[in-house]
Design an enzyme around this catalytic site. Structure first.
Site, PDB file in Angstrom:
ATOM      1  N   HIS A  51       3.662  -4.402   5.963  1.00  0.00           N
ATOM      2  CA  HIS A  51       2.869  -5.441   5.332  1.00  0.00           C
ATOM      3  C   HIS A  51       3.570  -6.749   5.665  1.00  0.00           C
ATOM      4  O   HIS A  51       4.778  -6.762   5.950  1.00  0.00           O
ATOM      5  CB  HIS A  51       2.842  -5.255   3.806  1.00  0.00           C
ATOM      6  CG  HIS A  51       2.183  -3.982   3.372  1.00  0.00           C
ATOM      7  ND1 HIS A  51       2.870  -2.956   2.764  1.00  0.00           N
ATOM      8  CD2 HIS A  51       0.904  -3.562   3.504  1.00  0.00           C
ATOM      9  CE1 HIS A  51       2.031  -1.960   2.500  1.00  0.00           C
ATOM     10  NE2 HIS A  51       0.831  -2.305   2.946  1.00  0.00           N
ATOM     11  N   ASP A  54       6.584  -7.134   3.692  1.00  0.00           N
ATOM     12  CA  ASP A  54       7.704  -6.227   4.022  1.00  0.00           C
ATOM     13  C   ASP A  54       8.583  -6.930   5.065  1.00  0.00           C
ATOM     14  O   ASP A  54       9.793  -6.803   5.072  1.00  0.00           O
ATOM     15  CB  ASP A  54       7.178  -4.912   4.651  1.00  0.00           C
ATOM     16  CG  ASP A  54       6.383  -4.060   3.685  1.00  0.00           C
ATOM     17  OD1 ASP A  54       6.747  -4.018   2.490  1.00  0.00           O
ATOM     18  OD2 ASP A  54       5.397  -3.438   4.121  1.00  0.00           O
TER      19      ASP A  54
HETATM   20  C1  XLS Z   1      -3.765   2.232   0.741  1.00  0.00           C
HETATM   21  C2  XLS Z   1      -3.679   2.001   2.169  1.00  0.00           C
HETATM   22  C3  XLS Z   1      -2.444   1.236   2.552  1.00  0.00           C
HETATM   23  C4  XLS Z   1      -2.637   0.570   3.866  1.00  0.00           C
HETATM   24  C5  XLS Z   1      -1.554  -0.424   4.180  1.00  0.00           C
HETATM   25  O1  XLS Z   1      -4.508   3.096   0.269  1.00  0.00           O
HETATM   26  O2  XLS Z   1      -3.705   3.233   2.869  1.00  0.00           O
HETATM   27  O3  XLS Z   1      -1.364   2.122   2.624  1.00  0.00           O
HETATM   28  O4  XLS Z   1      -2.657   1.527   4.845  1.00  0.00           O
HETATM   29  O5  XLS Z   1      -1.500  -1.365   3.206  1.00  0.00           O
END
Ligand code: XLS
Ligand code: MG
Length: 346
Positions: A51, A54
């Site tokens: 993210h 992150d």
């Molecule tokens: C949540 C999503 C998340 C995205 C990244 O359900 O899968 O993990 O993949 O933010």
């Protein structure tokens, strides 16, 4: 005979989670980013997904100069570890300005914040030498349908993607659909919706998708069908393999944990579409069980990859000729049993 794919694997820092859930606190001590990167390296994974915060913690309170210096420092850390940044995703579900949606908020100031944050996410991606942004549209939906104008929300989503495409002529965007959670209902629930949205944007060839197994299952769909559908458009650019036991909260279970046959068919779909041959990664968007002890913290990632690779072997040794004979004879009961016997091993 085309060369077999050698798959490359990835996960994100959030996949080494500490065990908190809506009903209880963490069960494992918080670890540093460096510890998580070290685990990824030790496990022999190839890439890490991020993210935006992150990569640059507290990103909203960082100047452009700070963003650049922190993203560059991270890039050096990744380079030293021989790890690639696979994707960067704007986290548009924490900040109070995204309380009622980010791109589809009823408040124009919040929509503006969400787009500006997304453009900074692209800047982070550039510093990490990554050209792929993932949009998991967490709060682009509603708790009650009357609270938003769904027709306008499609336009808002297209407007947001167009602003990103204009900000950087090389960036690609992969939309990650999910039918619900945290919203009651989301506006882009399936790959079909994601790819249809892509056609409305200013540069559809730079808008593709990411499939997550659990999200397809939550939409009542078969993830393998979603993979085949996305690949028929040449637009499956990233992948979150995991598993889900029925229609409930998003479980992010280890790949194959709930339904081995559904996992097997996802691998067959990836194989027949040549996923990975253009450098795409297999990411496991999985979480350890809350009960997991510190000493077993990475098991869900190792297990997911091991299951994946065992299923690749199963896909490559599948008795295709025998299956085709049964299909020609419309003997699906025997075909059903053939698949099960193959998975169970003789
Ligand atoms: C949540 C999503 C998340 C995205 C990244 O359900 O899968 O993990 O993949 O933010
Ligand atoms: Mg995901």
């Amino acid at each position: 005979m085309p060369k077999d794919t050698t798959y490359k694997f990835c996960f994100g820092p959030w996949n080494l989670s500490e065990g908190q859930d809506p009903y209880g606190p963490p069960t494992r001590p918080v670890q540093s980013f460096d510890w998580k990167l070290e685990q990824l390296k030790k496990l022999g994974f190839d890439a890490m997904m991020f993210h935006d915060d992150d990569a640059v913690p507290d990103i909203d309170n960082k100047s452009d100069a700070q963003l650049k210096s922190e993203a560059r420092a991270l890039k050096k850390k990744l380079d030293d570890a021989g790890i690639v940044a696979e994707i960067v995703a704007p986290r548009l579900w924490f900040d109070p300005r995204t309380i009622d949606g980010a791109y589809t908020s009823n408040d124009p100031k919040c929509r503006k914040y969400a787009i500006e944050r997304s453009l900074r996410c692209i800047d982070v991606a550039n510093y990490l030498d990554c050209d792929l942004i993932v949009l998991w549209l967490a709060r682009e939906g509603s708790y009650i349908r009357e609270s938003k104008n769904a027709r306008k929300c499609v336009d808002y989503l297209v407007e947001a993607v167009d602003k990103m495409l204009a900000h950087d002529k090389k960036i690609r965007i992969a939309i990650e659909p999910k039918p619900n959670e945290p919203m009651d209902l989301a506006y882009i629930p399936t790959i079909g919706h994601a790819l249809a949205l892509a056609t409305q944007t200013s540069d559809p060839k730079r808008v593709g998708c990411l499939i997550e197994s659990a999200h397809a299952i939550l939409a009542g769909l078969d993830p393998a069908d979603e993979i085949d559908f996305a690949c028929s458009f040449g637009k499956l650019w990233s992948l979150h393999l995991n598993d889900q036991n029925g229609l409930k909260f998003d479980q992010d279970k280890p790949f194959g944990s709930a339904n081995l046959r559904v996992a097997f068919n996802q691998v067959r779909a990836l194989e027949r579409n040549g996923y990975g041959k253009k450098g795409e990664y297999v990411a496991f968007d999985v979480h350890p069980f809350r009960t997991t002890k510190v000493e077993h913290w990475t098991a869900h990632l190792e297990n997911s990859r091991r299951t994946f690779l065992r299923l690749v072997e199963k896909a490559r040794t599948y008795p295709e000729a025998e299956a085709q004979k049964l299909i020609a004879d419309r003997n699906y009961a025997a075909l059903d049993q053939l698949v099960l016997e193959h998975l169970m091993g003789k």
